[in-house]
Design an enzyme around this catalytic site. Structure first.
Site, PDB file in Angstrom:
ATOM      1  N   TRP A  51      -0.142  13.624 -67.227  1.00 19.29           N
ATOM      2  CA  TRP A  51      -0.446  12.592 -66.208  1.00 19.29           C
ATOM      3  C   TRP A  51       0.641  12.498 -65.140  1.00 19.29           C
ATOM      4  O   TRP A  51       1.835  12.624 -65.432  1.00 19.29           O
ATOM      5  CB  TRP A  51      -0.588  11.233 -66.896  1.00 19.29           C
ATOM      6  N   ASN A  53       1.604   9.887 -61.527  1.00 15.00           N
ATOM      7  CA  ASN A  53       1.256   9.006 -60.402  1.00 15.00           C
ATOM      8  C   ASN A  53       2.377   8.994 -59.377  1.00 15.00           C
ATOM      9  O   ASN A  53       2.794  10.099 -58.958  1.00 15.00           O
ATOM     10  CB  ASN A  53       0.718   7.634 -60.821  1.00 15.00           C
ATOM     11  N   ASP A  54       2.882   7.876 -58.947  1.00 20.16           N
ATOM     12  CA  ASP A  54       3.712   7.781 -57.733  1.00 20.16           C
ATOM     13  C   ASP A  54       4.802   8.843 -57.551  1.00 20.16           C
ATOM     14  O   ASP A  54       5.496   9.198 -58.498  1.00 20.16           O
ATOM     15  CB  ASP A  54       4.494   6.475 -57.725  1.00 20.16           C
ATOM     16  N   GLN A  70       6.164   9.845 -61.261  1.00 21.05           N
ATOM     17  CA  GLN A  70       5.768   9.137 -62.468  1.00 21.05           C
ATOM     18  C   GLN A  70       4.952  10.098 -63.326  1.00 21.05           C
ATOM     19  O   GLN A  70       3.994  10.724 -62.833  1.00 21.05           O
ATOM     20  CB  GLN A  70       4.926   7.906 -62.094  1.00 21.05           C
ATOM     21  N   PHE A 114       9.602   3.021 -64.526  1.00 15.72           N
ATOM     22  CA  PHE A 114       8.679   2.905 -63.399  1.00 15.72           C
ATOM     23  C   PHE A 114       9.316   3.475 -62.123  1.00 15.72           C
ATOM     24  O   PHE A 114      10.447   3.949 -62.132  1.00 15.72           O
ATOM     25  CB  PHE A 114       8.300   1.431 -63.196  1.00 15.72           C
ATOM     26  N   SER A 115       8.590   3.335 -61.027  1.00 15.63           N
ATOM     27  CA  SER A 115       8.985   4.006 -59.786  1.00 15.63           C
ATOM     28  C   SER A 115      10.334   3.558 -59.249  1.00 15.63           C
ATOM     29  O   SER A 115      10.796   2.448 -59.515  1.00 15.63           O
ATOM     30  CB  SER A 115       7.925   3.749 -58.713  1.00 15.63           C
ATOM     31  N   ARG A 183       9.531  -4.660 -58.798  1.00 14.69           N
ATOM     32  CA  ARG A 183       9.641  -3.230 -59.118  1.00 14.69           C
ATOM     33  C   ARG A 183       9.696  -2.332 -57.881  1.00 14.69           C
ATOM     34  O   ARG A 183       9.421  -2.749 -56.777  1.00 14.69           O
ATOM     35  CB  ARG A 183       8.479  -2.798 -60.015  1.00 14.69           C
ATOM     36  N   ASP A 184      10.001  -1.062 -58.160  1.00 13.18           N
ATOM     37  CA  ASP A 184       9.958   0.052 -57.212  1.00 13.18           C
ATOM     38  C   ASP A 184      11.085  -0.017 -56.166  1.00 13.18           C
ATOM     39  O   ASP A 184      10.832  -0.083 -54.951  1.00 13.18           O
ATOM     40  CB  ASP A 184       8.581   0.118 -56.511  1.00 13.18           C
ATOM     41  N   TRP A 328      -5.836   4.800 -57.874  1.00 13.32           N
ATOM     42  CA  TRP A 328      -6.081   4.108 -59.144  1.00 13.32           C
ATOM     43  C   TRP A 328      -7.583   3.907 -59.328  1.00 13.32           C
ATOM     44  O   TRP A 328      -8.317   3.691 -58.356  1.00 13.32           O
ATOM     45  CB  TRP A 328      -5.355   2.761 -59.173  1.00 13.32           C
TER      46      TRP A 328
HETATM   47  C1  FRU Z   1       2.224   2.041 -58.245  1.00 11.23           C
HETATM   48  C2  FRU Z   1       2.818   1.572 -59.555  1.00 11.23           C
HETATM   49  C3  FRU Z   1       4.233   1.078 -59.328  1.00 11.23           C
HETATM   50  C4  FRU Z   1       4.861   1.262 -60.683  1.00 11.23           C
HETATM   51  C5  FRU Z   1       4.214   2.525 -61.159  1.00 11.23           C
HETATM   52  C6  FRU Z   1       4.012   2.604 -62.652  1.00 11.23           C
HETATM   53  O1  FRU Z   1       1.239   2.993 -58.373  1.00 11.23           O
HETATM   54  O2  FRU Z   1       2.008   0.569 -60.125  1.00 11.23           O
HETATM   55  O3  FRU Z   1       4.309  -0.229 -58.825  1.00 11.23           O
HETATM   56  O4  FRU Z   1       6.245   1.375 -60.611  1.00 11.23           O
HETATM   57  O5  FRU Z   1       2.962   2.615 -60.508  1.00 11.23           O
HETATM   58  O6  FRU Z   1       3.594   3.875 -63.049  1.00 11.23           O
END
Ligand code: FRU
Length: 521
Positions: A51, A53-54, A70, A114-115, A183-184, A328
């Site tokens: 998997w 993501n970001d 991610q 997380f990010s 976050r992030d 998403w």
């Molecule tokens: C955005 C998010 C971030 C978070 C990450 C978790 O897509 O929700 O806010 O850090 O993905 O995987």
């Protein structure tokens, strides 16, 4: 202060239990692998398998571009996050490196790493990321999770060590700031000081309550370890979402550009049709007050799949952005093949006449192999051009919009299967339709964008097995989408509707490998 202590104590206490459970569960994990490469990109960043993501930690260190993402290597769906890692000398050819960080400390074990972002300091690469801990019960403040900011450091750009001072930053006990969502972090340096902007929302007892307002918090530091809360740097007004994720900040051609991903913006006409958005604002950050004065928000990409972009500001001022080329709640059909999700090509940002332009970086030209070119074509009905086809490639076409009427270009076409880009001359609207693109990503229908009046239209299209990125007029608009056609659907069909389609030129390049390809056992 009391609020803060309660949250922190609850987090530490509960995380201890979650941590021991997750270490046990991790013991027998084996990474998944790609079993079929029909949709695996030839030149876009993707993980070896599992998997994604970001984008995270996009940085330049020791002569190389580092890009993290991610990642969960043991399954094709989202699980506690790791940071995958690729490196490149030229932004076009990427090589996989070992996973940089994984959830293994009490402040990140249960939900993951997380990010976040990256910055060089004293010859070392610093990653700043959010440690996410899910709480089985709510704290007295109503928080059901603890998000704290943490640092991992590397001297060689490969092996990262989490520092003893972690977490370096907890959510501040400030009125109007949610204690759950924090976050992030995006970190940068300005006039010898470090700054970090972090995603936030106004307080709400229920994380599913969409009535909160998205905002971002600004902190400063002399050493990346000790941080002071400075301000609520910017906050939503009206239909701008209930939570702002993945804030990014860069100075582009002298303008302070703020990029973020608001969750839950309601559709307005043909805008904001995806589940969540990625947008920009142009303005000016006052480093004294920490307040960002800005204009309205504008979409960064008009396709079905674009989220959580991250920017890299180079020392020479150049700003490069890479986004997640997914959305998403999509169905991610490639999960059947052992992998999930990919990144966009790197895009360069420019501010021209109060508008942000995004063009593919010029380095991508180093992927080009063979080329076919046509000039001055007048198409009536429909036409395929010799050598202009493929499951991967780059198409550049200049259309004489003064002489053409409505037209369409079909990509990855077999006749039955096709992804259709069409232009309505009366409204100057470009539409991308993926109703017949192949396996369904879940959301079908159209996405569209209106183009400024012009006598010509330049299209630059990157095709890569399960994606299309369409750059219009050197970055005036971009339409990015995943598609899942059969490998044999490879035609590009030019169609005039009514009158003629007049093309000043058409060039098609075959492209070479930019990301290591999966190996089959
Ligand atoms: C955005 C998010 C971030 C978070 C990450 C978790 O897509 O929700 O806010 O850090 O993905 O995987």
């Amino acid at each position: 202060m009391r609020k803060l202590c309660t949250s922190v104590m609850a987090a530490v206490f509960l995380a201890l239990f979650v941590f021991s459970a997750s270490v046990e569960a991790a013991a027998d994990r084996t990474p998944v692998s790609v079993t079929n490469a029909r949709w695996y990109p030839l030149y876009h960043i993707a993980a070896p398998a599992g998997w994604v993501n970001d984008p995270n930690g996009f940085s330049y260190f020791d002569g190389e571009y580092h890009f993290f993402y991610q990642h969960y290597p043991y399954d094709v769906t989202w699980h506690p996050m790791h940071w995958g890692h690729v490196v490149s000398k030229d932004l076009a050819h990427w090589q996989h490196l070992p996973i940089a960080i994984e959830p293994d400390h009490i402040y990140d074990a249960s939900g993951g790493c997380f990010s976040g972002s990256a910055i060089e300091k004293d010859g070392k690469l610093y990653l700043m990321y959010t440690g996410h801990v899910d709480l089985p019960v709510k704290t007295l403040d109503g928080a059901d999770r603890i998000e704290s900011q943490n640092i991992a450091v590397s001297s060689d750009g490969v092996k990262f060590v989490k520092i003893a001072e972690n977490p370096v930053l907890y959510v501040p006990d400030v009125k109007g700031v949610s204690q759950s969502d924090f976050r992030d972090p995006k970190v940068w340096e300005h006039d010898g000081k470090y700054y970090v902007v972090i995603g936030s929302r106004t307080p709400t007892d229920d994380p599913n309550d969409r009535r909160s307002i998205g905002q971002v918090l600004l902190f400063d530091s002399d050493d990346l370890i000790n941080w002071n809360f400075k301000s609520i740097m910017a906050k939503g007004q009206g239909n701008q979402g209930f939570m702002w994720e993945c804030p990014n900040f860069a100075t582009v051609d002298g303008t302070d550009v703020f990029i973020f991903s608001p969750q839950g913006v309601a559709p307005e006409g043909n805008k904001y049709l995806n589940v969540h958005q990625s947008v920009y604002m142009l303005g000016d950050l006052d480093y004294e007050t920490g307040i960002y004065k800005h204009g309205g928000m504008t979409m960064l990409d008009y396709g079905f799949d674009f989220y959580a972009p991250q920017v890299l500001q180079m020392a020479d001022g150049r700003v490069i952005m890479i986004g997640w080329l997914d959305m998403w709640e999509s169905k991610f059909p490639e999960q059947a093949d052992g992998w999930s999700c990919m990144m966009t090509v790197p895009r360069e940002l420019h501010v021209i006449d109060g508008k942000l332009y995004t063009t593919p970086v010029k380095e991508l030209a180093s992927l080009r192999k063979s080329e076919v070119s046509y000039q001055n074509l007048k198409i009536k009905g429909s036409k395929k051009l010799d050598g202009v086809r493929g499951e991967t490639g780059e198409l550049i076409a200049t259309i004489d919009t003064a002489k053409s009427k409505n037209f369409s270009i079909e990509f990855r076409s077999s006749g039955k299967e096709k992804t259709v880009l069409s232009y309505d001359a009366a409204t100057r609207t470009l539409k991308l339709n993926r109703d017949k693109s192949g396996a369904s990503a879940g959301v079908v229908g159209e996405r569209e964008v209106q183009i400024a009046p012009n006598d010509t239209m330049k299209l630059q299209v990157f095709i890569d097995r399960s994606s299309l990125e369409i750059f219009v007029n050197d970055g005036e608009a971009v339409i990015s989408s995943r598609i899942y056609p059969q490998e044999t659907s490879q035609d590009i069909v030019f169609k005039a509707q009514g009158g003629a389609l007049e093309l000043k030129d058409v060039t098609f390049y075959t492209l070479g490998e930019g990301i290591e390809q999966p190996r089959f056992r």
